[in-house]
Each structure stands twice: as C-alpha cells, then as structure tokens.
Design a protein around this motif. Structure first.
Motif, short mmCIF file in Angstrom:
data_model
loop_
_atom_site.label_atom_id
_atom_site.label_comp_id
_atom_site.label_asym_id
_atom_site.label_seq_id
_atom_site.Cartn_x
_atom_site.Cartn_y
_atom_site.Cartn_z
N ASP A 197 1.31 -1.98 -2.65
CA ASP A 197 1.25 -0.70 -1.93
C ASP A 197 1.90 -0.92 -0.57
O ASP A 197 1.75 -1.99 0.02
CB ASP A 197 -0.21 -0.25 -1.76
N ASP A 198 2.61 0.08 -0.08
CA ASP A 198 3.33 -0.10 1.19
C ASP A 198 2.47 0.17 2.41
O ASP A 198 2.96 0.08 3.54
CB ASP A 198 4.59 0.78 1.23
N HIS A 199 1.19 0.48 2.23
CA HIS A 199 0.28 0.70 3.36
C HIS A 199 -0.67 -0.49 3.51
O HIS A 199 -1.50 -0.75 2.63
CB HIS A 199 -0.51 1.99 3.16
N ASP A 200 -0.54 -1.19 4.63
CA ASP A 200 -1.33 -2.40 4.86
C ASP A 200 -2.82 -2.13 4.80
O ASP A 200 -3.58 -2.88 4.17
CB ASP A 200 -0.99 -3.01 6.23
N PHE A 208 -4.46 0.21 3.33
CA PHE A 208 -4.94 0.52 1.98
C PHE A 208 -5.08 -0.76 1.16
O PHE A 208 -6.07 -0.94 0.44
CB PHE A 208 -3.98 1.49 1.29
N ARG A 209 -4.11 -1.66 1.26
CA ARG A 209 -4.20 -2.92 0.51
C ARG A 209 -5.43 -3.71 0.95
O ARG A 209 -6.14 -4.29 0.11
CB ARG A 209 -2.94 -3.77 0.73
N ALA A 246 4.28 -5.16 -0.46
CA ALA A 246 4.50 -3.87 0.19
C ALA A 246 5.72 -3.15 -0.36
O ALA A 246 6.08 -2.07 0.11
CB ALA A 246 4.64 -4.06 1.70
N ASP A 263 1.52 0.93 -6.87
CA ASP A 263 1.77 2.26 -6.31
C ASP A 263 3.11 2.75 -6.85
O ASP A 263 3.95 1.96 -7.28
CB ASP A 263 1.79 2.19 -4.78
N MET A 295 7.23 4.00 -2.93
CA MET A 295 7.38 3.00 -1.88
C MET A 295 8.83 2.96 -1.44
O MET A 295 9.73 3.29 -2.22
CB MET A 295 6.96 1.62 -2.41
#
Length: 227
Positions: A21-24, A26-27, A46, A66, A69
């Motif tokens: 996932d590209d959102h830190d 969220f990961r 990411a 995800d 991205m």
C-alpha cells in the motif's frame, strides 16, 4: 528498576504476509492489527515494483495488495507475481469497489477481493481463507456487482444444457459462495465437515472451469444463476 522485555520469536507455522500500500500509516495500522492475531508481516511495499521484488525475495504466504498506487498499480503487480510465483496468494485489499477493478484483479490472478472498510476480524478470515486455498469477496462488492448487472440489463440464465451441469447441491454451494461464506461457514450451514465442503467446492470449480471463489461469484452473477 529497569525491566527488560524479552521478545519471543513467532511460531514456525505463523502466517507470513507482505503488505502492499502506498500509505505508510495504513501499512503500519495493518501490521499492528495482524500482529495482535499472531500474523507476521514479513515486509511492506509502497509500490507495485517493490511488491514484485519483495514477493520474489520473501515468498510470503499471502500478499495484501492495494489497487491504486503511483507507478505500477496493484493489478499489474498481481499479474507479474502470479506469473513468477504461481503458488502466491494475492488478496486485494483496497477502497475500490469498481467492477472493472474486480474483474481485472481476478483475471490477473488475485484469489480474493476485500474492501478496506472490513473489520480486523474479517481481514484475518480473508487471510486465513487465502492460506487454505480458498478466497473471499467482500459482501459489499457482491452487492455492487449485482446492482451494476441489474442496471445494465437483467442477467440472463445460461442455456438449458448449461443449467443441467449443476446439481441442486452444487447450486446451493454456489449460492452460499456468492453470499461471501468461506468453506467453514458453508460446512456449518449444510452440516458438513470442512473436508467434505472443500472437496465439493473443488469439484464444482473444476466442473465450471473456475479457479476460486471469486471467479465463482462473478460467474454466478453474470449468468444470473444466483440472483
């Protein structure tokens, strides 16, 4: 007084997950939720490019992917991972409920499709299903697909000879799969053992030329077998 906390190594049979996932933030949240359930996050990516590389290096049991991205998206990353690692279990975990994304992800090799608004327990069930060779689709996705099909024209049932392919029990199995139930839940519904359900579902998928529950859902909705 200084207290030392000893960290114990995860059990050898712990499920190993790669989170893409590209959102830190969220990961990190996913890592925290899964760690509480004994699931080991072996890596984070990411981008689709990093996902392909880490999947090859780490060989996780499940890849949470995800869709949207920067750079290589989740669908293309899933396609490349599936071609390089046929045994890989890619579980799409995204905010997109668009039919085109679902169809493309399944065609690329995803074994399931969950929306990010599921609970932590539902995410865990999805991961466990993927590890067991099963797959889950968020009920919201099924509802969205059915609404889309109804807007674009009532789904047409298959030809009579196609309908004869499925026995009443197989139709019941298909209906339960469409509701989003995994094999364990289907077993409880039909008072069957997990092994019996697993074998029955496998035979059904082979008969229809499908790979997993996700493809079965799309098949049933598109052909109007389940309404």
């Amino acid at each position: 007084m200084l207290q030392l906390t000893l960290q114990t190594a995860p059990p050898e049979d712990a499920v190993r997950v790669l989170v893409v996932d590209d959102h830190d933030l969220f990961r990190q949240s996913v890592r925290h939720v899964l760690s509480l359930e004994g699931v080991v996050v072996v890596g984070e990516a990411a981008s689709g490019e990093d996902a392909v590389r880490l999947a090859d290096e780490l060989r996780p049991d499940v890849i949470l992917m995800d869709i949207n991205m920067p750079g290589m998206g989740g669908v293309e990353a899933t396609r490349r991972i599936a071609s390089r690692l046929p045994q890989a279990r890619v579980l799409v975990f995204t905010i997109s409920a668009e039919e085109s994304d679902v169809m493309e992800a399944v065609a690329a090799g995803a074994c399931g499709y969950l929306l990010k608004n599921v609970s932590g327990q539902e995410l865990l069930v999805g991961i466990q299903a993927a590890v067991a060779g099963e797959s889950l689709v968020s009920p919201a996705i099924i509802t969205r697909l059915l609404q889309h099909l109804r807007r674009s024209g009532r789904p047409q049932r298959g030809e009579p000879e196609d309908d004869l392919l499925l026995t009443p029990r197989e139709l019941t199995l298909l209906e339960l799969i469409v509701t989003g139930k995994d094999n364990a839940q289907i077993g409880r519904e039909l008072y069957l053992s997990a092994g019996t359900v697993r074998n029955s579902v496998s035979r059904l998928l082979r008969k229809l030329g499908l790979r997993n529950h996700t493809e079965a859902v799309l098949y049933a909705l598109r052909r109007g077998i389940v309404e």
